[in-house]
Design a protein around this motif. Structure first.
Motif, PDB file in Angstrom:
ATOM      1  N   SER A 490      17.150  22.564  30.982  1.00 42.65           N
ATOM      2  CA  SER A 490      18.495  23.134  30.826  1.00 42.65           C
ATOM      3  C   SER A 490      19.003  22.929  29.393  1.00 42.65           C
ATOM      4  CB  SER A 490      19.463  22.484  31.823  1.00 42.65           C
ATOM      5  OG  SER A 490      19.054  22.721  33.132  1.00 42.65           O
ATOM      6  N   ALA A 491      18.758  21.716  28.863  1.00 41.25           N
ATOM      7  CA  ALA A 491      19.196  21.410  27.504  1.00 41.25           C
ATOM      8  C   ALA A 491      18.463  22.282  26.493  1.00 41.25           C
ATOM      9  CB  ALA A 491      18.963  19.938  27.195  1.00 41.25           C
ATOM     10  N   LYS A 494      19.747  25.793  26.713  1.00 39.60           N
ATOM     11  CA  LYS A 494      21.085  25.838  26.109  1.00 39.60           C
ATOM     12  C   LYS A 494      21.001  25.818  24.592  1.00 39.60           C
ATOM     13  CE  LYS A 494      25.575  23.533  26.375  1.00 39.60           C
ATOM     14  NZ  LYS A 494      26.340  22.400  26.957  1.00 39.60           N
ATOM     15  N   LYS A 495      20.063  24.962  24.080  1.00 40.62           N
ATOM     16  CA  LYS A 495      19.897  24.865  22.633  1.00 40.62           C
ATOM     17  C   LYS A 495      19.390  26.168  22.048  1.00 40.62           C
ATOM     18  CE  LYS A 495      17.807  22.003  19.054  1.00 40.62           C
ATOM     19  NZ  LYS A 495      16.944  20.836  18.775  1.00 40.62           N
ATOM     20  N   CYS A 497      19.750  29.147  23.348  1.00 45.37           N
ATOM     21  CA  CYS A 497      20.826  30.143  23.418  1.00 45.37           C
ATOM     22  C   CYS A 497      21.836  29.944  22.294  1.00 45.37           C
ATOM     23  CB  CYS A 497      21.537  30.056  24.769  1.00 45.37           C
ATOM     24  SG  CYS A 497      20.514  30.615  26.148  1.00 45.37           S
ATOM     25  N   CYS A 498      22.148  28.696  21.997  1.00 46.23           N
ATOM     26  CA  CYS A 498      23.092  28.395  20.915  1.00 46.23           C
ATOM     27  C   CYS A 498      22.527  28.816  19.561  1.00 46.23           C
ATOM     28  CB  CYS A 498      23.411  26.903  20.894  1.00 46.23           C
ATOM     29  SG  CYS A 498      24.423  26.394  22.301  1.00 46.23           S
TER      30      CYS A 498
END
Length: 517
Positions: A490-491, A494-495, A497-498
């Motif tokens: 998930s991290a 998320k990274k 995507c950021c």
């Protein structure tokens, strides 16, 4: 043969017999007659085979062999006979549980207070092996510990709820029959939930009340008794009174031995009026008995009438163990008595069916002689036995709550069918087909425990903490690993995507700057 050689041979035989003779102590503090009926045959056989046998029990022998010695507890507590109510309910089960717990405490106190028992412990004679009844109390294990001899446990029924873990035997309510409840090996969802709750209740009652109280009772006399549960794990062998042909296969470790059947003696010819009644039964007889614990005469009157209606509709004659003279039925149709030679009746060729409470003794005798059973359980291990009777093909079960003339008639018609009778004979033949007789098996492993007392025969599963036994720690590790994996993924997502957003935003900014320029 020369006289000198003959004398030498006889001397060798005598010395060999002496060398094989064991000093055996039996501890049976429970005052249930139906249990001791089974153990008595085994204990007398030990003496018959040359062992010196001392027995602590409420049932001393009237004609003991010379090498059989009683330490009698008789008269200290009333023997149990005909005490169980003729009904099955949660209230009955709760009452039974409290009774067993109370009896465990009372029988322990009575045994420890006995002068002969105290003298025995003080004198500490050498015993090669100690046989204890494994039922509702572990108090006898404290006495065995003081006498420092290997212990063999023996039962007259299937396992109690609190016996599984100490022997490392897996208990799963989805397929393992429960001592006090219906469902057999194929319980419904409701029955599995029911088993789980009742199993937890019985184990907690045993641990927090029975064992603790027994431990305190022992502490009044001795200051060096280890925890009783630890002593229970040291039992060399457990001789359990069941057989897989009847009860189905179980996951038992090597030190749990099935020995069902050794108490069944050869049937003798019937005598007197009973013989005449059976001989004149043109269509055979049906035997009705609810054992020594349940009095048939306590059956509700409406249920009795349902049974009588069935008698009038079947051509067979009936024999009923009935404790009073209230049954008003044609004597040519029904024979009643407060005591009946059960084995002799079941072993008679004209006995075609057996209406029983599914006690383990009667069930074992029925499969021994190949008599179909209509099982109507009341309490104790009877619901589990009744399920085993039906699942094995030995008979059918009918709950007390469902006892009507129609249901009972249908049950009798089913077991009286020639095809069903033939199937029961096949079940009986398979039950008898063993490498050793039940008695030889029981004696062999008792002697084995004495001969090899320095060995520990329990499965490692008995020593594993419960959380490891059910792999709870492994499950938690796997859940933690999966959780960490999910968090990391998930991290990472998320990274990523950021990062894409930053790149996209930077690109747009640069384009705007170039246009301005």
């Amino acid at each position: 043969m020369k006289p000198s050689l003959l004398i030498a041979t006889l001397s060798l035989l005598v010395l060999t017999d002496y060398a094989c003779s064991l000093n055996i102590l039996g501890i049976f503090p429970y005052h249930g007659k139906s249990h001791f009926i089974v153990f008595r045959i085994y204990l007398r056989e030990l003496a018959k085979r040359g062992h010196n046998v001392t027995v602590i029990s409420h049932f001393p022998e009237q004609d003991p062999p010379a090498n059989y010695h009683d330490i009698s507890l008789a008269g200290s507590i009333k023997a149990i006979e005909g005490e169980a109510p003729f009904q099955s309910s949660y209230l009955t089960l709760f009452i039974v549980s409290l009774y067993l717990a109370h009896a465990a405490v009372e029988t322990c106190d009575v045994m420890l207070a006995n002068d002969q028992v105290q003298r025995l412990i003080k004198e500490k004679p050498k015993f090669d092996v100690i046989v204890v009844e494994h039922f509702n109390s572990d108090c006898a294990l404290g006495v065995a510990h003081k006498l420092q001899a290997p212990v063999v446990g023996i039962m007259s029924h299937i396992l109690m709820p609190y016996h599984y873990q100490r022997f490392g035997i897996p208990y799963n309510p989805a397929y393992v029959p429960f001592h006090f409840l219906e469902g057999g090996t194929k319980p419904t969802l409701y029955q599995r939930v029911e088993r789980t709750i009742v199993d937890f209740y019985f184990r907690q009652l045993n641990h927090y009340y029975t064992q603790r109280t027994n431990q305190n009772s022992l502490a009044k006399y001795f200051d060096d008794i280890p925890p009783l549960e630890d002593l229970a794990r040291e039992i060399k062998f457990l001789l359990i009174y069941q057989h897989f042909i009847l009860t189905g296969s179980r996951l038992f470790p090597s030190n749990v031995i099935e020995i069902a059947g050794f108490h069944v003696v050869d049937a003798k010819p019937l005598t007197g009026d009973l013989k005449k009644f059976v001989d004149e039964a043109e269509h055979g007889v049906i035997f009705i008995s609810f054992g020594s614990v349940v009095r048939a005469s306590t059956m509700p009157a409406d249920k009795v009438q349902e049974v009588i209606k069935v008698m009038q509709q079947l051509p067979q004659r009936f024999i009923w163990k009935w404790e009073d003279k209230t049954l008003l039925v044609d004597k040519k149709k029904l024979y009643t008595a407060s005591w009946l030679p059960q084995v002799d009746i079941l072993g008679h060729p004209k006995t075609l069916a057996f209406l029983s409470h599914a006690g383990n003794g009667g069930t074992t005798e029925a499969i021994h002689y190949g008599v179909p059973v209509v099982a109507m359980p009341v309490a104790g291990d009877q619901p589990a036995n009744a399920a085993a009777i039906e699942e094995s093909g030995l008979g059918v079960q009918l709950q007390v709550r469902d006892l009507t003339a129609e249901n009972l008639l249908n049950a009798f018609k089913k077991v009286l069918d020639p095809k069903f009778q033939q199937r029961v004979k096949e079940v009986s033949r398979a039950y008898h087909d063993r490498p050793m007789s039940p008695m030889d098996t029981a004696i062999y492993w008792t002697e084995y425990a004495a001969k090899h007392s320095n060995f520990n025969f329990r499965t490692p599963a008995a020593d594993v903490p419960f959380y490891q036994f059910i792999n709870l720690d492994v499950a938690l590790v796997l859940i933690a690993m999966f959780s960490i994996y999910v968090v990391l993924v998930s991290a990472l997502i998320k990274k990523c995507c950021c990062s894409k957003k930053v790149v996209k935003t930077t690109g747009k900014t640069e384009k705007k700057k170039s246009k301005r320029a």
